[in-house]
Design a protein around this motif. Sequence first.
Motif, PDB file in Angstrom:
ATOM      1  N   PHE C  40      99.433 -11.362  86.008  1.00 61.88           N
ATOM      2  CA  PHE C  40      99.511 -10.055  86.662  1.00 61.88           C
ATOM      3  C   PHE C  40     100.131 -10.185  88.043  1.00 61.88           C
ATOM      4  O   PHE C  40      99.861 -11.149  88.761  1.00 61.88           O
ATOM      5  N   GLU C  42     100.528  -7.802  91.432  1.00 57.20           N
ATOM      6  CA  GLU C  42     100.289  -6.543  92.142  1.00 57.20           C
ATOM      7  C   GLU C  42     101.424  -6.395  93.140  1.00 57.20           C
ATOM      8  O   GLU C  42     101.504  -7.129  94.130  1.00 57.20           O
ATOM      9  N   GLU C  45     103.700  -2.141  98.206  1.00 57.11           N
ATOM     10  CA  GLU C  45     103.874  -0.698  98.258  1.00 57.11           C
ATOM     11  C   GLU C  45     105.294  -0.398  98.746  1.00 57.11           C
ATOM     12  O   GLU C  45     105.747  -0.992  99.727  1.00 57.11           O
ATOM     13  N   VAL C  58     100.056  -9.619  95.351  1.00 50.86           N
ATOM     14  CA  VAL C  58      99.137 -10.613  94.800  1.00 50.86           C
ATOM     15  C   VAL C  58      99.671 -11.084  93.458  1.00 50.86           C
ATOM     16  O   VAL C  58     100.130 -10.273  92.642  1.00 50.86           O
ATOM     17  N   GLU C  60      98.470 -13.200  90.102  1.00 51.62           N
ATOM     18  CA  GLU C  60      97.271 -13.747  89.444  1.00 51.62           C
ATOM     19  C   GLU C  60      97.658 -14.555  88.221  1.00 51.62           C
ATOM     20  O   GLU C  60      98.496 -14.134  87.429  1.00 51.62           O
ATOM     21  N   SER C  67      97.853 -14.728  97.296  1.00 54.52           N
ATOM     22  CA  SER C  67      98.488 -13.635  98.033  1.00 54.52           C
ATOM     23  C   SER C  67      99.928 -14.004  98.334  1.00 54.52           C
ATOM     24  O   SER C  67     100.252 -15.168  98.545  1.00 54.52           O
TER      25      SER C  67
END
Lengths: 479, 436, 129
Positions: C40, C42, C45, C58, C60, C67
């Motif tokens: 995953f 993230e 923005e 992030v 994963e 991070s």
Amino acid sequence: MGKLIFEKQVKGSNHFSLPKENLDVDIKIPEDLIRTEDLGLPELSEVEMVRHFTDLSHKAYGVDDGIYPLGSCTMKYNPKINEWAARLSGFSALHPYQAEETVQGALKLMYELDEMLCEICGMDNFSLQPAAGAHGELAGVMMIKAYHNKRQDFKRTKMMVPDSAHGTNPATANVVGYDVVEIKSNDLGLVDIDDLQAKMNDEIAGLMLTNPNTLGLFEEDIQEIADIVHTGGGLLYYDGANLNPIMGICRPGDMGFDVVHLNLHKTFSTPHGGGGPGSGAVGVKKHLAEFLPVPVVAYDEGTYCFNYDLPYSIGKVKSFYGNFGVFLKAYTYIKSLGRLGIIEAAQQAVLNANYLRHHLRENYYIPYDRLCKHEFVATAKYQMDANNVTTLDIAKRLIDYGYHPPTVYFPLIVKEAMMFEPVETESKARLDDLLAVLNTIAKEAEDNPELVKNAPYTATRRIDEVTAARKPIVKWEEG
Amino acid sequence: MKYTPNPPAVVEEMLRSMGLNSLDELFLDVPSPLKLNGNLDLPDGLGEMEVKNHLRSLANLNVNVDDYPCFLGAGAYDHYIPVAIDQLLLRSEFYTTYTPYQAEISQGILQAIFEYQTLICQLTGMEVANASLYDAASALAEATILAAVQTKRKKILLPDNIHPEYRQVLETYAISGTFEVVILPTKDGIISSNDLTSNLDNNVAALVIQQPNFYGVLEEVAEAEKLIHENKSLLIMAVDPISLGILKSPGELGADIVIGEGQALGNPLSFGGPYLGFFATKQKLLRKMPGRIVGQALDKDGNRAFVLTLQAREQHIRREKATSNICSNQALNALAATMYLTAVGPTGLKNVAIRSHQLAVYAQQELAKLGFKLKYKQAFFQEFVIEVTNPHLINERLLENGIIGGYPLTDGLMLAFTEKRSKAEIDKLVAVIGGN
Amino acid sequence: MNTPDDLFYTQNHEWIKVEDDKAYLGITDYAQYNLGDIVFVELPELDIQVEMEEAIAVVESVKAVSSIYAPISGTILEVNEELEDAPELLNEDPYENHIAIISLDDDSELDELMSATDYDAYCAKLDKE
């Protein structure tokens, strides 16, 4: 894999019924709040429901099935008397808001358990409210924060945690709003005193420590550690996950700890239930008693009662008073063992761990190979170097031989770690069997590494966790 | 009674095999000043018969709801538990096992949790659910942290008709600084749109609605849902799982996060615990959801299997970056809930909800005949408050008559009704409250 | 280990590739290898202003989480949405698959980043420890 319960349903086969008494009253719920969606629960007859869950139980492994050497988890035998006691209707059928005079037996039990835990830990007061170890940690670290806040000492924004700590320690510190400062371990696997001394300052709220630590080693410098932290104005937090091997031998309170949490589901024999419910009782020294969660149980003129009058209490971390049905099992256990049984349990836990370590070292690398307490860490170093067989492979191969694997890949400071905690309720014969199997696997890893790398064969085969995490399917859907 | 299987001779043999002479040598690493002088000040151990007698005598000091009809609710309910459940829970493969980290040897537990997650989604109308949290109050605290992290806002609007213990737990968790609790005043026992509107601003992370609320009253959720979503905040609902047998699901009402007390689903009252907090959200929050989650996967032979998944969210991997520290949850209680929902089935759950409601309505009508007024006039589910000036006195009188009364408020008495109660029990309750 | 010469590197195992006044950001081969199967991402923005060394994304894997810190200051101009459904792209080719594009507002910040040679030496040292 068998069918899911939803795939077994037969419409119209569920015969659950309620009393036929005619009430002759209307439903008085506004139309727009009435459910229109199908409930989507499965429909099964009682016999099929019972068979479904019995079948699931056949695909699980508990302490009653055999040795369960999961390090850091203290998988000891769960005495049957505990289950009997929790099911007495005088305990199981009590509403938490009943008037105090109708629950004197329950309150007495809580009061006495508080006292016994204080004696075992060398603390002054206990709260039974937290529902699990991590929850106890949360309450404990909140109390540390409340203590500094009351003293207007707001600059202490950091919590120290050793690099060998369980993940909950740093996570708890973060959840309570602390920045984490990691303390190094030295070559012996113990807290590096110089690093601790260097990092202790007036921004540090405290140190969270497990003793014996996650390598199973007793922190011999604990008094010096306590001095450094206390002199610097910090508090010392005891993670009680590893209390089992020191019960009756020495006490966290005497070592200088200010707050402790216990995992009653580890040390005090209450069952793990497949991941809970646990009970994370939290104990404090006098100077922190005013911050305990409310209510605390008090005794006054022959009557037990709840005391909510703690103006500086952190408040409540959970509804009601904690997992009563769990901690009453811990009470039953301590009553059964008594003062001598408690010490004997600790001694034999340490005996078993050292016995296993001593006889395992021929075929497995043991990075800190010296006197341990309840557990020790071995690794797959020899097998990795020779044939690229990993700890995970060995763990999975153990399943084929009917054993639950040890804890793997923890603590993080040891590569390819496998952490064994054989607990005091295992016999020598069981340990010898486990040793024989581990030695056989070591030989297999040498002679036929592919055999080990592809294990297990007897249960479900190795599972593709990667796809599960990339494209998560977390519920059953029709079709 | 002891549970250590090695007799002294075997202990000696083990010590000798390591070149040791005594158990004391196993503790040479403990500094002598720390060693206890003598034994702990604890009583001697008891044999099984003595333990049994002792525990039974403690239990007998309590008044229990199996012997006394119980009209107490306030977040814990005396619903019927089908007999099969407890017998199945005593299968020791379930209760003596650990968290299913080794998936291949734990498929039974993992499948049961997967079924539980599915059932919670069905019940709540939500898209994803976790494997359970400690209880409703701590689940609400986790929900508010999730809402604050997700919206990057701080304020949690908490109506003053929420369960007081949920509020206390939330205020305790607020010590973290992740969120702040703003108490929303309510009108006539329910949330008013005016008060909600005047408290909305761009720092509101979420509104919490308890349905039915602490006083048993049903909230009209639709208006609040519209307002809170227009404000780009989240709607958290705390629900009673039994009530969902008849009430519109929070998913249908537009909730983003749903939590609730799962005790009523097959778990005994047990003086307040262990219970379970269920926790469900919309799909988009899945990777931020606290707690354990079981996912479906394939094994090497291509067969369906189950595994703990999305573990990178959890404390053991994320460590100081984790926004929740939970590890152990209430797995066995969640298993009981799974068994309960299967044992009663869809029709059964609906009937349990309806009968509980109808008994409450019946009791309210009978009390009204004697002049007892409702404190809050809105529709209720299974619980309501009557106006009385002396609730404690009434409870004492009820106890003398073999009844566990209601939850006392300053100027009222809150009474709860489950399907276990009968017309006769209610008639007696009403008579005693009425002074006869 | 693959370390292209034309990129800049950070101690946290990010790379950036500068094209005019913008920079592509990704993770290195060393990072993806050590994380293992990535499950995953993230993403940052969009359109926000970020500071150098600020945590913006992030990554994963099954066994770890990491991070991603902004190697330079700037505005997030674009995020690679492909990674939402196919995080494995970072394992398959970490340099062909970027995470985001950041505006390059201050050239001088590049001086603080490592060259390919320096980064290789840095990783070799880490492996020894």
